[in-house]
Design a protein around this motif. Structure first.
Motif, PDB file in Angstrom:
ATOM      1  N   ASP A  24       0.860  -1.184   0.000  1.00 45.21           N
ATOM      2  CA  ASP A  24       0.000   0.000   0.000  1.00 45.21           C
ATOM      3  C   ASP A  24       0.896   1.233   0.000  1.00 45.21           C
ATOM      4  N   TYR A  25       0.305   2.369  -0.311  1.00 46.22           N
ATOM      5  CA  TYR A  25       1.051   3.624  -0.201  1.00 46.22           C
ATOM      6  C   TYR A  25       1.152   4.040   1.261  1.00 46.22           C
ATOM      7  N   LEU A  26       2.265   4.651   1.593  1.00 48.30           N
ATOM      8  CA  LEU A  26       2.504   5.196   2.928  1.00 48.30           C
ATOM      9  C   LEU A  26       2.897   6.654   2.770  1.00 48.30           C
ATOM     10  N   LYS A  27       2.220   7.531   3.495  1.00 49.08           N
ATOM     11  CA  LYS A  27       2.529   8.959   3.443  1.00 49.08           C
ATOM     12  C   LYS A  27       3.682   9.275   4.389  1.00 49.08           C
ATOM     13  N   ILE A  28       4.654  10.028   3.894  1.00 51.99           N
ATOM     14  CA  ILE A  28       5.799  10.457   4.698  1.00 51.99           C
ATOM     15  C   ILE A  28       5.540  11.902   5.130  1.00 51.99           C
ATOM     16  N   ASN A  29       5.308  12.101   6.425  1.00 52.78           N
ATOM     17  CA  ASN A  29       4.976  13.450   6.904  1.00 52.78           C
ATOM     18  C   ASN A  29       6.155  14.094   7.637  1.00 52.78           C
ATOM     19  N   GLN A  30       5.998  15.369   7.950  1.00 51.93           N
ATOM     20  CA  GLN A  30       7.084  16.119   8.578  1.00 51.93           C
ATOM     21  C   GLN A  30       7.438  15.583   9.958  1.00 51.93           C
ATOM     22  N   ASP A  31       6.439  15.111  10.700  1.00 46.55           N
ATOM     23  CA  ASP A  31       6.715  14.559  12.026  1.00 46.55           C
ATOM     24  C   ASP A  31       7.635  13.335  11.930  1.00 46.55           C
ATOM     25  N   GLN A  32       7.381  12.447  10.961  1.00 47.03           N
ATOM     26  CA  GLN A  32       8.254  11.283  10.764  1.00 47.03           C
ATOM     27  C   GLN A  32       9.673  11.733  10.431  1.00 47.03           C
ATOM     28  N   ILE A  33       9.784  12.709   9.555  1.00 49.88           N
ATOM     29  CA  ILE A  33      11.097  13.213   9.145  1.00 49.88           C
ATOM     30  C   ILE A  33      11.829  13.801  10.348  1.00 49.88           C
ATOM     31  N   ASN A  34      11.123  14.585  11.150  1.00 44.39           N
ATOM     32  CA  ASN A  34      11.743  15.185  12.335  1.00 44.39           C
ATOM     33  C   ASN A  34      12.206  14.123  13.332  1.00 44.39           C
ATOM     34  N   GLN A  35      11.377  13.116  13.552  1.00 38.14           N
ATOM     35  CA  GLN A  35      11.752  12.048  14.483  1.00 38.14           C
ATOM     36  C   GLN A  35      12.962  11.268  13.970  1.00 38.14           C
ATOM     37  N   PHE A  36      13.010  11.045  12.674  1.00 35.90           N
ATOM     38  CA  PHE A  36      14.159  10.342  12.099  1.00 35.90           C
ATOM     39  C   PHE A  36      15.424  11.183  12.250  1.00 35.90           C
ATOM     40  N   ALA A  37      15.304  12.481  12.018  1.00 37.20           N
ATOM     41  CA  ALA A  37      16.452  13.389  12.174  1.00 37.20           C
ATOM     42  C   ALA A  37      16.974  13.347  13.604  1.00 37.20           C
ATOM     43  N   GLU A  38      16.054  13.347  14.559  1.00 40.87           N
ATOM     44  CA  GLU A  38      16.449  13.305  15.965  1.00 40.87           C
ATOM     45  C   GLU A  38      17.107  11.965  16.306  1.00 40.87           C
ATOM     46  N   ALA A  39      16.504  10.883  15.857  1.00 35.83           N
ATOM     47  CA  ALA A  39      17.035   9.550  16.184  1.00 35.83           C
ATOM     48  C   ALA A  39      18.404   9.297  15.559  1.00 35.83           C
ATOM     49  N   THR A  40      18.654   9.876  14.395  1.00 36.15           N
ATOM     50  CA  THR A  40      19.899   9.604  13.684  1.00 36.15           C
ATOM     51  C   THR A  40      20.918  10.738  13.801  1.00 36.15           C
ATOM     52  N   LEU A  41      20.585  11.753  14.596  1.00 35.90           N
ATOM     53  CA  LEU A  41      21.477  12.900  14.799  1.00 35.90           C
ATOM     54  C   LEU A  41      21.819  13.581  13.472  1.00 35.90           C
ATOM     55  N   ASP A  42      20.807  13.711  12.610  1.00 35.20           N
ATOM     56  CA  ASP A  42      20.986  14.291  11.284  1.00 35.20           C
ATOM     57  C   ASP A  42      19.964  15.411  11.052  1.00 35.20           C
ATOM     58  N   PRO A  43      20.171  16.565  11.716  1.00 36.67           N
ATOM     59  CA  PRO A  43      19.178  17.645  11.643  1.00 36.67           C
ATOM     60  C   PRO A  43      19.431  18.662  10.519  1.00 36.67           C
ATOM     61  N   GLN A  44      19.774  18.200   9.322  1.00 34.41           N
ATOM     62  CA  GLN A  44      19.996  19.132   8.220  1.00 34.41           C
ATOM     63  C   GLN A  44      18.716  19.902   7.913  1.00 34.41           C
ATOM     64  N   TRP A  45      18.876  21.169   7.602  1.00 31.25           N
ATOM     65  CA  TRP A  45      17.713  22.027   7.364  1.00 31.25           C
ATOM     66  C   TRP A  45      16.853  21.544   6.201  1.00 31.25           C
ATOM     67  N   ILE A  46      17.455  20.895   5.211  1.00 29.61           N
ATOM     68  CA  ILE A  46      16.688  20.412   4.055  1.00 29.61           C
ATOM     69  C   ILE A  46      15.607  19.414   4.475  1.00 29.61           C
ATOM     70  N   HIS A  47      15.809  18.830   5.665  1.00 28.64           N
ATOM     71  CA  HIS A  47      14.846  17.855   6.187  1.00 28.64           C
ATOM     72  C   HIS A  47      13.890  18.456   7.211  1.00 28.64           C
ATOM     73  N   ILE A  48      14.383  19.348   8.063  1.00 28.59           N
ATOM     74  CA  ILE A  48      13.581  19.725   9.240  1.00 28.59           C
ATOM     75  C   ILE A  48      13.129  21.182   9.297  1.00 28.59           C
ATOM     76  N   ASP A  49      13.515  22.000   8.325  1.00 28.34           N
ATOM     77  CA  ASP A  49      13.146  23.420   8.366  1.00 28.34           C
ATOM     78  C   ASP A  49      12.281  23.769   7.153  1.00 28.34           C
ATOM     79  N   PRO A  50      10.952  23.612   7.275  1.00 28.52           N
ATOM     80  CA  PRO A  50      10.062  23.857   6.135  1.00 28.52           C
ATOM     81  C   PRO A  50      10.158  25.275   5.568  1.00 28.52           C
ATOM     82  N   GLU A  51      10.315  26.280   6.437  1.00 31.81           N
ATOM     83  CA  GLU A  51      10.378  27.657   5.937  1.00 31.81           C
ATOM     84  C   GLU A  51      11.640  27.894   5.114  1.00 31.81           C
TER      85      GLU A  51
END
Length: 154
Positions: A24-51
Motif C-alpha cells: 500500500d502507499y505510505l505517506k511520509i509526513n514532517q513529524d516522521q522526518i523530524n523524528q528520524f532526524a532526531e534519532a539519527t542525529l541528522d538535523p539538516q535544514w533540508i529535512h527539518i526546516d520547512p520555511e
C-alpha cells in the motif's frame, strides 16, 4: 493486491524471477522526518526546516532522509508477503542501492518487490529481493536496490 503467504523454502522458490507484489502507499509526513532526524542525529535544514526549505531548496519543501525511506522497506515488505513457520528473520544486507529521486514531505510511497534469487544455506533461506520504492505521481522511483533477508524456517 492480496498478501502472499509463504510457508516454507519450496513455496518461496516459486517466486524466483517474479514480482511478488506491491505494498500500500505510505505517506511520509514532517513529524516522521523530524523524528528520524532526531534519532539519527541528522538535523539538516533540508529535512527539518520547512520555511528555509521553501525559500532555499530546489525542491521548495523539506525532503525525507534517504535512509528514512530505506528504513521503511521492511515494514512495506510485510504488507506484500507473510511468512509462516519462521523461527527468525534477519535483515542481512542491502546491495546496489541507488537513490534516484528525493521524497518530498507529504509524498506517498510504496514498495514493489521481485524475488531476484533464493539460496538454501544449510536450512536457512537467503532471499535477494529487487525492490523499487515508487513515489505516487512521480515516474522516477525514490530508490532501487537489493534487500537481502535470511529466513530460518521451522
Amino acid at each position: 493486491m492480496a498478501k502472499v503467504i509463504i510457508n516454507n523454502h519450496a513455496e518461496f522458490e516459486e517466486f524466483i524471477g517474479k514480482e511478488i507484489g506491491v505494498s500500500d502507499y505510505l505517506k511520509i509526513n514532517q513529524d516522521q522526518i523530524n523524528q528520524f532526524a532526531e534519532a539519527t542525529l541528522d538535523p539538516q535544514w533540508i529535512h527539518i526546516d520547512p520555511e528555509r526549505a521553501a525559500k532555499e531548496s530546489p525542491f521548495k519543501s523539506t525532503i525525507a532522509h534517504g535512509y528514512l525511506t530505506v528504513s521503511i522497506a521492511p515494514y512495506l515488505w510485510k504488507q506484500i508477503a507473510e511468512f509462516r513457520n519462521v523461527k527468525m528473520m534477519i535483515n542481512y544486507g542491502i546491495e546496489k542501492l541507488r537513490f534516484n529521486q528525493p521524497v518530498l514531505v507529504d509524498s506517498e510511497v510504496r514498495l514493489v518487490a521481485k524475488l531476484e534469487s533464493l539460496a538454501n544455506l544449510r536450512g536457512v533461506s537467503k532471499a535477494q529481493l529487487h525492490v523499487t520504492l515508487e513515489i505516487k505521481g512521480n515516474p522516477k522511483p525514490a530508490f532501487t536496490g537489493l534487500l537481502v533477508f535470511l529466513y530460518h524456517f521451522e
